[in-house]
Scaffold this active site. Sequence first.
Site, mmCIF file in Angstrom:
data_model
loop_
_atom_site.group_PDB
_atom_site.id
_atom_site.type_symbol
_atom_site.label_atom_id
_atom_site.label_comp_id
_atom_site.label_asym_id
_atom_site.label_seq_id
_atom_site.Cartn_x
_atom_site.Cartn_y
_atom_site.Cartn_z
ATOM 1 N N ASP A 132 41.895 61.756 42.342
ATOM 2 C CA ASP A 132 41.124 61.491 43.555
ATOM 3 C C ASP A 132 41.279 62.743 44.428
ATOM 4 O O ASP A 132 42.414 63.197 44.656
ATOM 5 C CB ASP A 132 41.738 60.249 44.236
ATOM 6 C CG ASP A 132 40.745 59.430 45.025
ATOM 7 O OD1 ASP A 132 39.584 59.290 44.594
ATOM 8 O OD2 ASP A 132 41.140 58.897 46.088
ATOM 9 N N LYS A 155 37.390 63.733 41.429
ATOM 10 C CA LYS A 155 36.301 62.878 41.912
ATOM 11 C C LYS A 155 36.484 62.578 43.386
ATOM 12 O O LYS A 155 37.598 62.668 43.902
ATOM 13 C CB LYS A 155 36.233 61.591 41.090
ATOM 14 C CG LYS A 155 37.523 60.796 41.145
ATOM 15 C CD LYS A 155 37.479 59.581 40.237
ATOM 16 C CE LYS A 155 38.735 58.776 40.335
ATOM 17 N NZ LYS A 155 39.000 58.192 41.655
ATOM 18 N N HIS A 168 36.645 63.053 54.909
ATOM 19 C CA HIS A 168 35.786 62.357 53.938
ATOM 20 C C HIS A 168 35.224 61.061 54.524
ATOM 21 O O HIS A 168 35.902 60.387 55.312
ATOM 22 C CB HIS A 168 36.589 62.045 52.661
ATOM 23 C CG HIS A 168 35.744 61.593 51.529
ATOM 24 N ND1 HIS A 168 35.652 60.267 51.160
ATOM 25 C CD2 HIS A 168 34.930 62.284 50.699
ATOM 26 C CE1 HIS A 168 34.813 60.175 50.140
ATOM 27 N NE2 HIS A 168 34.373 61.377 49.832
ATOM 28 N N HIS A 206 39.692 64.354 47.790
ATOM 29 C CA HIS A 206 38.785 64.283 48.941
ATOM 30 C C HIS A 206 38.931 65.473 49.879
ATOM 31 O O HIS A 206 40.050 65.903 50.169
ATOM 32 C CB HIS A 206 39.080 63.017 49.763
ATOM 33 C CG HIS A 206 38.936 61.738 49.009
ATOM 34 N ND1 HIS A 206 37.782 61.379 48.345
ATOM 35 C CD2 HIS A 206 39.805 60.698 48.823
ATOM 36 C CE1 HIS A 206 37.952 60.185 47.793
ATOM 37 N NE2 HIS A 206 39.166 59.753 48.059
ATOM 38 N N ASP A 221 44.261 58.390 38.437
ATOM 39 C CA ASP A 221 44.790 58.589 39.797
ATOM 40 C C ASP A 221 46.288 58.295 39.990
ATOM 41 O O ASP A 221 46.653 57.631 40.984
ATOM 42 C CB ASP A 221 43.988 57.737 40.805
ATOM 43 C CG ASP A 221 42.508 58.106 40.864
ATOM 44 O OD1 ASP A 221 42.095 59.012 40.138
ATOM 45 O OD2 ASP A 221 41.774 57.474 41.652
ATOM 46 N N CYS A 255 39.913 51.935 41.259
ATOM 47 C CA CYS A 255 39.472 53.019 40.367
ATOM 48 C C CYS A 255 39.571 52.656 38.886
ATOM 49 O O CYS A 255 38.718 53.064 38.101
ATOM 50 C CB CYS A 255 40.196 54.311 40.713
ATOM 51 S SG CYS A 255 39.642 54.938 42.324
HETATM 52 C C1 VGL Z 1 41.440 54.527 44.961
HETATM 53 C C2 VGL Z 1 40.871 53.655 46.999
HETATM 54 C C3 VGL Z 1 40.446 54.886 47.428
HETATM 55 C C4 VGL Z 1 42.010 54.281 43.594
HETATM 56 C C5 VGL Z 1 41.003 55.764 45.368
HETATM 57 O O1 VGL Z 1 42.473 55.247 42.949
HETATM 58 O O2 VGL Z 1 41.994 53.113 43.144
HETATM 59 N N1 VGL Z 1 41.362 53.475 45.775
HETATM 60 N N2 VGL Z 1 40.509 55.938 46.605
HETATM 61 ZN ZN ZN Z 2 40.025 57.867 47.394
#
Ligand code: VGL
Ligand code: ZN
Length: 197
Positions: A47, A106, A53, A49, A9, A151
């Site tokens: 990430d 994801k 979401h 969404h 991410d 994540c």
């Molecule tokens: C993440 C919170 C929400 C991350 C992703 O990449 O750690 N944290 N979505």
């Molecule tokens: Zn997220």
Amino acid sequence: MTEALIVIDVQNDFCPGGALAVPDGDQVVAPINAMMARFDTVILTQDWHPAGHSSFASTHPGRGPFDTQEMPYGQQVLWPDHCVQDSDGAAFHPDLRTDGDLIIRKGFRPEVDSYSAFFENDQTTPTGLEGYLRTRGITDLTLVGLATDFCVAFSALDARRLGFSVRVVPEACRAIDLEGSLEAQIENMRQCGVEFA
Ligand code: VGL
Ligand code: ZN
């Protein structure tokens, strides 16, 4: 040939100026680019969404960012809207090398979040990454990226549960650190056999 680098991410919304900015999130880009040259297999996660979401605080009237919400699959932190599909915020940091072998998206199912690169937050729906790694004979994973305590940690813990050898490189990770989450997750990872170096 049995090793892979998994870059979690490294997207604009997790970097300074982004919707869910991780302090110094952009500082991971240079070390990660340098590490990529040393791995035969490089996998990136994104990430991803849909608008509205269920992990977005804005989807739950009366709730705010960083509140906790009970979901059918358990407790879920509510986040500012972030990494909306096809937005600039969802794009990889512009300086990140993206010439890896696989990009796993994801968090695209509206009703379930997905921190881990392996399973959604219901802890049962697979992303398919396990099969990709196993069919290619990969056993050893190095994890880097954002955020260490969400994540990256969820991915590392799932990878250990699945039997992979896992190393997290702190220099190439940055944390959100909500109410002690960084320390708690580092301890969690250590107890599950994640190595740090
Ligand atoms: C993440 C919170 C929400 C991350 C992703 O990449 O750690 N944290 N979505
Ligand atoms: Zn997220």
